[in-house]
Design an enzyme around this catalytic site. Structure first.
Site, PDB file in Angstrom:
ATOM      1  N   ASP A 424       4.514   2.995   3.272  1.00 27.57           N
ATOM      2  CA  ASP A 424       3.097   2.674   3.153  1.00 27.57           C
ATOM      3  C   ASP A 424       2.345   3.949   2.775  1.00 27.57           C
ATOM      4  O   ASP A 424       2.928   4.989   2.498  1.00 27.57           O
ATOM      5  CB  ASP A 424       2.570   2.073   4.457  1.00 27.57           C
ATOM      6  CG  ASP A 424       2.860   2.969   5.655  1.00 27.57           C
ATOM      7  OD1 ASP A 424       3.209   4.135   5.417  1.00 27.57           O
ATOM      8  OD2 ASP A 424       2.749   2.498   6.794  1.00 27.57           O
ATOM      9  N   LYS A 425       1.027   3.863   2.761  1.00 33.49           N
ATOM     10  CA  LYS A 425       0.217   4.986   2.295  1.00 33.49           C
ATOM     11  C   LYS A 425      -0.187   5.927   3.423  1.00 33.49           C
ATOM     12  O   LYS A 425      -1.041   6.784   3.234  1.00 33.49           O
ATOM     13  CB  LYS A 425      -1.035   4.463   1.603  1.00 33.49           C
ATOM     14  CG  LYS A 425      -1.922   3.600   2.498  1.00 33.49           C
ATOM     15  CD  LYS A 425      -3.103   3.046   1.719  1.00 33.49           C
ATOM     16  CE  LYS A 425      -3.976   2.159   2.610  1.00 33.49           C
ATOM     17  NZ  LYS A 425      -5.117   1.600   1.867  1.00 33.49           N
ATOM     18  N   THR A 426       0.413   5.761   4.604  1.00 35.35           N
ATOM     19  CA  THR A 426       0.042   6.609   5.736  1.00 35.35           C
ATOM     20  C   THR A 426       0.911   7.850   5.841  1.00 35.35           C
ATOM     21  O   THR A 426       0.796   8.586   6.806  1.00 35.35           O
ATOM     22  CB  THR A 426       0.140   5.814   7.047  1.00 35.35           C
ATOM     23  OG1 THR A 426       1.490   5.347   7.227  1.00 35.35           O
ATOM     24  CG2 THR A 426      -0.795   4.620   7.027  1.00 35.35           C
TER      25      THR A 426
END
Length: 494
Positions: A424-426
């Site tokens: 994900d983008k985390t």
């Protein structure tokens, strides 16, 4: 018996604004409406003897991640071995070798097959034995559990639902617990769930205010209560239940639940009551049985076996057809082929029967086209590779003191082969590591290293200065060029 520990004095302040973690009763809301299927769990706190009979008899806290046991090893291991196409072929060839048409004794076919299958089953048994040893190390861990005259140590496998457990700092939780109190006055504790979800950040948990006075060993002498909650399920982030204590009902939520295999951090100790044990715990609900892993090489070998078997069948069919033709048309005239009992396999009056019998003979005779020793060689190589992985000094982590451990050797050849990366983008794939560079305390600077921001800023400043120098030099050259051009033009006019 009081352990004489000094409780940490941590009050509710702006530094710990856990208002979102407070019980729902503080907001004027009542307990959860627990009715219907899926909410039949009843736990009698500090009364584990009440869970020894049905319907309150729950599973033990013993866990096992092994693939086999004494009863299922033989059938399961044989099934795993005969999933291989080559082993199925050699089994059929061994059965056919028991017939009268076999060109040699059955022992020459049965013994190699038994040897190959036995070697593979022995490897499976050895790897499963290692899993059993690791499970025993977990099941025999010690935990402080409340008994009649205080707290004593029990192994994890003997912990029961309803037991009150005391967990110290940096220890794993032996089961899914309801947090009762901690070393902090607010009942706060910090939990590391890296073994559950891979997250390295600490998660705060907070006990109900009504159980905060249970902060010493003696306080549990007369402690009783009843928990009614949801049935075991694999959801790590949800929990619905109620605690009946002192003739009142208090709602429970995930902020009071300590999951098995998570670790207590930054907290001296906590007290909790066991809700789920063993395979009822959420981490075991999420676990799956040890799958049968097959590498790409094994799957490719099966395709090669199919090709070789097709070639073997074609060769045997050609040989059998030629044999049937010879029997029908030339058998009576070939004196050296006349057997003593022509009615068995060399009857000119039934060439089809003779051809089919010869087909079985040819399949066994040409069967060495499929190498039975190939699987043995691969199994030996995999075991040696696993041994090398365990003893590889370059795969040793100095910070944790852990070495590489190959729990199974079925997929050694696929190590390091990344097919797909899902993220994900985390920043899940980033390394959350902080290095001390410098700080200022009371006006005094500590640390001499420069941060990456400072280095990037210095680099940018250097690039800007270089650009300014280039612009200045370019401007000077243009002025000189213009001056020379003007002087030349003036001289020409004069």
């Amino acid at each position: 018996m009081t352990r004489g520990r000094i409780r940490a004095r941590l009050r509710r302040s702006h530094f710990h604004p856990f208002s979102c973690m407070r019980p729902r009763t503080e907001d004027g809301k009542g307990p959860h409406p627990i009715e219907g299927p899926g909410y039949s769990r009843v736990v009698h706190c500090n009364q584990p003897r009440m869970h020894r009979r049905k319907p309150l008899k729950y599973c033990s806290n013993y866990i096992s991640t092994t693939k086999y046991n004494i009863v299922t090893f033989l059938p399961k291991a044989l099934f795993e071995q005969f999933r291989r196409v080559a082993n199925i072929y050699f089994l059929l060839a061994a059965i056919l070798s028991l017939t009268p048409v076999a060109p040699f004794s059955a022992v020459s076919m049965i013994f190699p097959l038994a040897f190959v299958v036995g070697i593979s089953m022995a490897k499976e048994a050895l790897e499963d034995w290692r899993r059993f040893i690791q499970d025993m190390k977990v099941n025999t861990r010690k935990a402080s559990v409340h008994v009649a005259d205080g707290f004593g140590y029990k192994t994890w496998e003997k912990i029961q639902v309803g037991d009150v457990v005391r967990v110290e700092k940096d220890q794993f939780f032996p089961a899914d617990l309801l947090l009762l109190s901690s070393s902090y006055e607010d009942g706060i504790c910090y939990v590391e769930t890296m073994n559950l979800d891979g997250e390295t950040n600490l998660k705060p948990k907070r006990a109900l205010e009504v159980t905060l006075p249970l902060d010493e060993d003696e306080a549990f002498k007369n402690f009783t209560g009843t928990i009614k909650c949801e049935d075991p399920n694999p959801s790590l982030y949800t929990f619905i239940g109620n605690l009946e204590y002192n003739h009142q009902v208090y709602p429970l939520d995930p902020s009071q639940i300590l999951l098995r295999d998570s670790k207590l951090r930054n907290t001296t100790f906590v007290y909790g009551v066991v809700i789920f044990t063993g395979f009822d715990s959420k981490v075991m609900q999420n676990s799956t049985k040890s799958p049968s892993k097959r590498s790409r090489i094994e799957r490719k070998m099966d395709k090669i076996i199919y090709i070789l078997f097709s070639l073997l069948l074609v060769i045997s069919l050609i040989s059998s057809i030629g044999f049937a033709v010879k029997i029908k048309f030339q058998m009576p005239d070939w004196w050296y082929m006349q057997p003593s009992k022509p009615e068995n396999l060399y009857d000119p009056n039934s060439p089809v029967k003779s051809g089919l019998a010869h087909l079985i003979t040819a399949l066994i005779l040409y069967g060495y086209l499929i190498p039975i020793s190939l699987y043995v060689s691969i199994e030996v190589v995999k075991v040696c590779q696993a041994k090398f992985i365990d003893e590889d000094l370059k795969m040793y982590d100095e910070e944790t003191g852990n070495t590489a451990e190959a729990r199974t050797s079925n997929l050694n050849e696929e190590l390091g082969q990344v097919d797909t990366i899902l993220s994900d983008k985390t920043g899940t794939l980033t390394c959350n590591q902080m290095d001390f560079l410098k700080c200022s305390i009371a006006g005094t600077a500590y640390g001499v290293r420069s941060s990456e921001v400072e280095l990037a800023a210095a680099k940018q400043m250097a690039m800007d200065l270089e650009e300014q120098d280039v612009e200045i030099s370019n401007g000077s050259s243009l002025k000189n060029h213009a001056r020379n051009s003007w002087e030349n033009s003036s001289g020409t006019r004069n």
